[in-house]
Design an enzyme around this catalytic site. Structure first.
Site, PDB file in Angstrom:
ATOM      1  N   GLU A   1      -4.465  -9.977  -0.018  1.00  0.00           N
ATOM      2  CA  GLU A   1      -4.805  -9.704   1.374  1.00  0.00           C
ATOM      3  C   GLU A   1      -6.309  -9.806   1.513  1.00  0.00           C
ATOM      4  OE1 GLU A   1      -2.736  -6.505   3.610  1.00  0.00           O
ATOM      5  OE2 GLU A   1      -4.732  -5.682   3.895  1.00  0.00           O
TER       6      GLU A   1
ATOM      7  N   GLU B   1       0.801  -1.229   0.000  1.00  0.00           N
ATOM      8  CA  GLU B   1       0.000   0.000   0.000  1.00  0.00           C
ATOM      9  C   GLU B   1       0.834   1.279   0.000  1.00  0.00           C
ATOM     10  OE1 GLU B   1      -4.026  -1.577   2.080  1.00  0.00           O
ATOM     11  OE2 GLU B   1      -2.364  -1.144   3.442  1.00  0.00           O
TER      12      GLU B   1
END
Length: 184
Positions: free
Chosen positions: A183, A111
């Protein structure tokens, strides 16, 4: 310790793969995964998602278009001031665990947007260890202001996509790369 118990519990429940994540708490995690026979997606300790909150129009990720979020999220990923730090973290991760047979995928981080800094890190990984796959979920955040080269990435990775997005990827042929829900 606790990590050893977690790994044994995971194996006891037939878990065969792990992502040590972007905050590696134990440098010997790969050795433990070697011993217990895990497949590992080894991830560099990089996370920059706070930049979206600081710089995005509206001050929070839920505001703005996808394009404005991509530009905001990619600020550090394309800033030359952060190039050396990003490359260093990716290199240290790969060099540390290059001899671990459990590592099957290198991850450039988590991220942190996408830009030239991650492109260079990905090219370095593929040159240093072409025997393993390379992925980076941040390639979803392609900034419209950049040329965006993802050729060094072997997988298309997403976190928490809507089902319609996954279906659209496969219906449209995607980019030819395997799709990984990295994820969940």
């Amino acid at each position: 310790g606790a990590l050893w118990r977690d790994v044994r519990t995971m194996r006891g429940h037939k878990v065969y793969a792990t992502r040590p994540s972007h905050y590696p708490t134990a440098t010997w995690m790969a050795e433990l995964c070697d011993e217990y026979g895990f497949y590992v997606r080894e991830e560099a300790d990089i996370e920059c998602q706070g930049v979206m909150t600081l710089y995005e129009d509206g001050g929070a990720p839920e505001y703005g278009t996808h394009e404005t979020r991509c530009e905001a999220f990619s600020l550090l990923a394309k800033d030359p001031m952060f190039k050396e730090a990003i490359l260093d973290r990716v290199q240290r991760n790969v060099i540390r665990d290059k001899n671990s047979p459990s590592v099957v995928i290198w991850s450039l981080g988590n991220e942190s947007g996408y830009g030239e800094n991650f492109e260079e890190a990905g090219r370095w990984v593929k040159a240093y260890d072409p025997s393993r796959l390379c992925h980076y979920e941040g390639s979803y955040w392609l900034a419209p202001s950049l040329a965006n080269d993802t050729s060094m990435l072997d997988l298309y990775s997403r976190m928490y996509p809507p089902v319609a997005e996954v279906e659209a990827y496969f219906a449209g042929g995607g980019d030819g790369k395997p799709y990984v829900l990295c994820e969940y």
